[in-house]
Scaffold this motif. Sequence first.
Motif, PDB file in Angstrom:
ATOM      1  N   ALA A  84       0.863  -1.189   0.000  1.00 29.61           N
ATOM      2  CA  ALA A  84       0.000   0.000   0.000  1.00 29.61           C
ATOM      3  C   ALA A  84       0.896   1.233   0.000  1.00 29.61           C
ATOM      4  O   ALA A  84       2.056   1.170   0.422  1.00 29.61           O
ATOM      5  N   TYR A  85       0.355   2.345  -0.454  1.00 30.82           N
ATOM      6  CA  TYR A  85       1.061   3.610  -0.277  1.00 30.82           C
ATOM      7  C   TYR A  85       0.785   4.101   1.135  1.00 30.82           C
ATOM      8  O   TYR A  85      -0.298   3.899   1.682  1.00 30.82           O
ATOM      9  N   LYS A  86       1.758   4.795   1.752  1.00 28.04           N
ATOM     10  CA  LYS A  86       1.588   5.108   3.183  1.00 28.04           C
ATOM     11  C   LYS A  86       1.990   6.529   3.564  1.00 28.04           C
ATOM     12  O   LYS A  86       2.154   6.853   4.742  1.00 28.04           O
ATOM     13  N   ALA A  87       2.154   7.397   2.594  1.00 27.13           N
ATOM     14  CA  ALA A  87       2.570   8.768   2.929  1.00 27.13           C
ATOM     15  C   ALA A  87       1.342   9.639   3.174  1.00 27.13           C
ATOM     16  O   ALA A  87       0.576   9.937   2.249  1.00 27.13           O
ATOM     17  N   VAL A  88       1.176  10.017   4.433  1.00 26.33           N
ATOM     18  CA  VAL A  88      -0.025  10.762   4.832  1.00 26.33           C
ATOM     19  C   VAL A  88      -0.188  12.036   3.997  1.00 26.33           C
ATOM     20  O   VAL A  88      -1.242  12.293   3.419  1.00 26.33           O
ATOM     21  N   GLY A  89       0.895  12.802   3.865  1.00 24.30           N
ATOM     22  CA  GLY A  89       0.811  14.078   3.135  1.00 24.30           C
ATOM     23  C   GLY A  89       0.464  13.872   1.675  1.00 24.30           C
ATOM     24  O   GLY A  89      -0.382  14.576   1.107  1.00 24.30           O
ATOM     25  N   GLU A  90       1.071  12.854   1.041  1.00 21.10           N
ATOM     26  CA  GLU A  90       0.800  12.575  -0.380  1.00 21.10           C
ATOM     27  C   GLU A  90      -0.655  12.177  -0.562  1.00 21.10           C
ATOM     28  O   GLU A  90      -1.298  12.501  -1.550  1.00 21.10           O
ATOM     29  N   SER A  91      -1.178  11.449   0.443  1.00 22.78           N
ATOM     30  CA  SER A  91      -2.575  10.988   0.307  1.00 22.78           C
ATOM     31  C   SER A  91      -3.537  12.170   0.306  1.00 22.78           C
ATOM     32  O   SER A  91      -4.600  12.129  -0.323  1.00 22.78           O
ATOM     33  N   VAL A  92      -3.167  13.240   1.006  1.00 19.11           N
ATOM     34  CA  VAL A  92      -4.026  14.443   1.019  1.00 19.11           C
ATOM     35  C   VAL A  92      -4.003  15.117  -0.357  1.00 19.11           C
ATOM     36  O   VAL A  92      -5.006  15.598  -0.848  1.00 19.11           O
ATOM     37  N   GLU A  93      -2.804  15.107  -0.983  1.00 19.68           N
ATOM     38  CA  GLU A  93      -2.670  15.742  -2.309  1.00 19.68           C
ATOM     39  C   GLU A  93      -3.299  14.874  -3.410  1.00 19.68           C
ATOM     40  O   GLU A  93      -3.854  15.389  -4.380  1.00 19.68           O
ATOM     41  N   LYS A  94      -3.201  13.537  -3.260  1.00 19.91           N
ATOM     42  CA  LYS A  94      -3.655  12.616  -4.322  1.00 19.91           C
ATOM     43  C   LYS A  94      -4.554  11.527  -3.752  1.00 19.91           C
ATOM     44  O   LYS A  94      -4.202  10.331  -3.767  1.00 19.91           O
ATOM     45  N   PRO A  95      -5.739  11.885  -3.237  1.00 11.81           N
ATOM     46  CA  PRO A  95      -6.604  10.882  -2.592  1.00 11.81           C
ATOM     47  C   PRO A  95      -6.990   9.737  -3.526  1.00 11.81           C
ATOM     48  O   PRO A  95      -6.962   8.569  -3.117  1.00 11.81           O
TER      49      PRO A  95
END
Length: 344
Positions: A84-95
């Motif tokens: 899985a992808y796990k970067a919290v900040g990236e997930s906010v930019e690319k949900p």
Amino acid sequence: MKKILVTGGCGYIGVHTIADLLVNGFDVISVDNNSRSNSDILLNAEKITGKKTSNYVVDLCDLESTRNIFIKNEGIDGIIHFAAYKAVGESVEKPLLYFANNLGSLINILKCAEEFNVPHFVFSSSCTVYGNPDSIPVTEETPQKPAESPYGATKQMGEVIVNETVKSNSIQAILLRYFNPVGAHPSILLGEIPLGRPANLVPAITQTAIGKLPAMIVHGHDYNTKDGSCVRDYIHVSDIAHAHTLALNYLIDQKNKTQTEIFNLGTGDGYTVLEVIAAFEKVSGIKLNYSLGPRRAGDVVAIYANNNKATTELGWIPKYTLEDMMATAWQWELKLKNEQQVNG
Ligand code: WQD
């Protein structure tokens, strides 16, 4: 010998878990598309264990490629799903990237578990499913608050997908909720390899200390905690890894009381950011260059685990202290620098 398929096997927690599984007598296959990892790390697991692990470079979002792994490898006794992808900040930019990847891969691996009659399934979950809890420490029954990020939401949704899917078949499942995995294998042959500037605290500390980063910012110092900085339950990655071996044995021995069981994987102790920095400075002898900065959006103020269920039912006893975590993380950072100097 029980055969276990580990997705995300070349990742930080994945490769530590593979090492623990091999040492404990399991046969292991890794599946990792290496989009954010390198399968060379499995050679280091072989140095530790004396056993090879092959990695299938497959994107689990591609169902046919994923099915082919099961066609080539009959008799898989269990799956541990880390990928899985796990970067919290990236997930906010690319949900949508996170929902498509994290949930798409989970759905496909569950489809294969069903089709190829894999009896045991362990899902890599996270304390992030609790959101900002009303009371701490949290138990497995603590009600979940809204996730603080799309990454956290994929863990909440992932748990629901596993829980609901296995009800329609005979798969026995365990959800492992990691608190904050940190540190490196005591051999210093395995450790965290952040991609780009690290968002997580411990690699930010070690990269600042070694000079890769000019300085570190403590995100928030005015919280209602003992020293104003956030509280987390830091847990050594090797303790997390061993919990997976224990969870598989728990499933194989048919100890599940319900079809899906949940376990918190934390030490049960909460430490503030400033306490972690102090522990690092103590074990490294380095005065860390940090400043007190503004709060980070999405941060939980304080969370740490009630780990009684894992200690009593899985027989899981975390053995590494905060100073061990800092010491191995620092030794790993020093090793990475040394290798960079040698390899250029
Ligand atoms: C810890 C504390 C930061 C960096 C997330 C996910 C979790 C797991 C780990 C994947 C916070 C502070 C950090 C820095 C700082 N994800 N900090 N300066 O956010 O608790 O957990 O990552 O495995 O599921 O939710 O971890 O290490 O990012 O932050 O002050 O340079 O350290 O503000 O208070 P987090 P973290």
